[in-house]
Design a protein around this motif. Structure first.
Motif, short mmCIF file in Angstrom:
data_model
loop_
_atom_site.label_atom_id
_atom_site.label_comp_id
_atom_site.label_asym_id
_atom_site.label_seq_id
_atom_site.Cartn_x
_atom_site.Cartn_y
_atom_site.Cartn_z
N GLU A 41 11.13 -76.07 88.16
CA GLU A 41 10.38 -77.22 88.64
C GLU A 41 11.32 -78.34 89.09
O GLU A 41 11.09 -78.97 90.11
CB GLU A 41 9.43 -77.74 87.56
N MET A 42 12.40 -78.57 88.34
CA MET A 42 13.34 -79.63 88.72
C MET A 42 14.02 -79.32 90.05
O MET A 42 14.24 -80.22 90.85
CB MET A 42 14.38 -79.84 87.61
N ARG A 43 14.34 -78.06 90.29
CA ARG A 43 14.93 -77.69 91.59
C ARG A 43 13.93 -77.96 92.71
O ARG A 43 14.29 -78.45 93.79
CB ARG A 43 15.38 -76.24 91.59
N SER A 44 12.66 -77.67 92.47
CA SER A 44 11.62 -77.93 93.46
C SER A 44 11.47 -79.43 93.71
O SER A 44 11.36 -79.87 94.85
CB SER A 44 10.29 -77.33 92.97
N VAL A 45 11.48 -80.22 92.64
CA VAL A 45 11.39 -81.67 92.76
C VAL A 45 12.60 -82.22 93.51
O VAL A 45 12.47 -83.06 94.40
CB VAL A 45 11.24 -82.34 91.37
N GLN A 46 13.78 -81.71 93.18
CA GLN A 46 15.01 -82.15 93.85
C GLN A 46 14.91 -81.91 95.35
O GLN A 46 15.23 -82.80 96.15
CB GLN A 46 16.21 -81.42 93.27
N SER A 47 14.47 -80.74 95.74
CA SER A 47 14.33 -80.41 97.15
C SER A 47 13.30 -81.31 97.83
O SER A 47 13.53 -81.83 98.93
CB SER A 47 13.92 -78.93 97.28
N ALA A 48 12.17 -81.50 97.17
CA ALA A 48 11.12 -82.35 97.75
C ALA A 48 11.58 -83.81 97.87
O ALA A 48 11.29 -84.46 98.88
CB ALA A 48 9.84 -82.26 96.92
N MET A 49 12.30 -84.31 96.86
CA MET A 49 12.79 -85.69 96.93
C MET A 49 13.75 -85.87 98.10
O MET A 49 13.70 -86.87 98.81
CB MET A 49 13.47 -86.09 95.61
N SER A 50 14.61 -84.89 98.31
CA SER A 50 15.53 -84.95 99.44
C SER A 50 14.77 -84.94 100.76
O SER A 50 15.07 -85.72 101.68
CB SER A 50 16.49 -83.76 99.37
N SER A 51 13.75 -84.11 100.84
CA SER A 51 12.94 -84.03 102.06
C SER A 51 12.15 -85.31 102.28
O SER A 51 11.99 -85.76 103.42
CB SER A 51 11.98 -82.83 101.98
#
Length: 154
Positions: A41-51
């Motif tokens: 989930e944190m990897r998904s959040v990290q990617s979304a925050m960058s986007s």
């Protein structure tokens, strides 16, 4: 510039120093399954925050809305956890952790709405709050993984 530094600290996993507010880390208390789900989930959040950051600076409001909604909908408690997994999770994490998680997802929902409304100023404000929430949680509850993250004073 400050936003970029905060994003780099959160998204790239850079560390800041441990703070007296740091609680006992939750990572060692998690089962392997829960640890894996949280990391995913944190990897998904990290990617979304960058986007989201990229979309905000390019004025792509609908992308901001979509990625923020993706974060909002990623509650680990909503994932396919067994009843035992839920009990294990609640036993491993303190109420403050749960509170920060709920706040983060609520901010994401508000950011999605600001994206739909094409309100750049509100997007920036909410994104900054979300970033602060990440730093606070990592500094207080994941200090074993990020020993140099300093929890923010309230």
């Amino acid at each position: 510039m400050a936003i970029g530094k905060a994003i780099a600290a959160v998204l790239l996993g850079l560390s800041v120093s441990t703070h007296s507010l740091a609680a006992e880390p939750v990572t060692p208390k998690l089962t392997d399954k829960l640890r894996g789900l949280l990391q995913e989930e944190m990897r998904s959040v990290q990617s979304a925050m960058s986007s989201i950051h990229s979309a905000m600076v390019m004025g792509k409001h609908q992308d901001v809305a979509a990625y923020a909604q993706q974060i909002h909908d990623s509650f680990i408690l909503q994932q396919s956890l067994t009843e035992q997994d839920r009990k294990d999770l609640m036993a491993a994490v303190p109420k403050g952790f749960v509170k920060l998680d709920k706040q983060f997802h609520k901010l994401a929902a508000s950011l999605a709405e600001a994206g739909k409304q094409q309100d750049t100023a509100e997007q920036r404000s909410l994104f900054n709050k979300m970033t602060g929430n990440c730093i606070q949680c990592h500094g207080q509850y994941v200090s074993d993984r990020f020993p140099d993250v300093k929890a923010l004073e309230k």
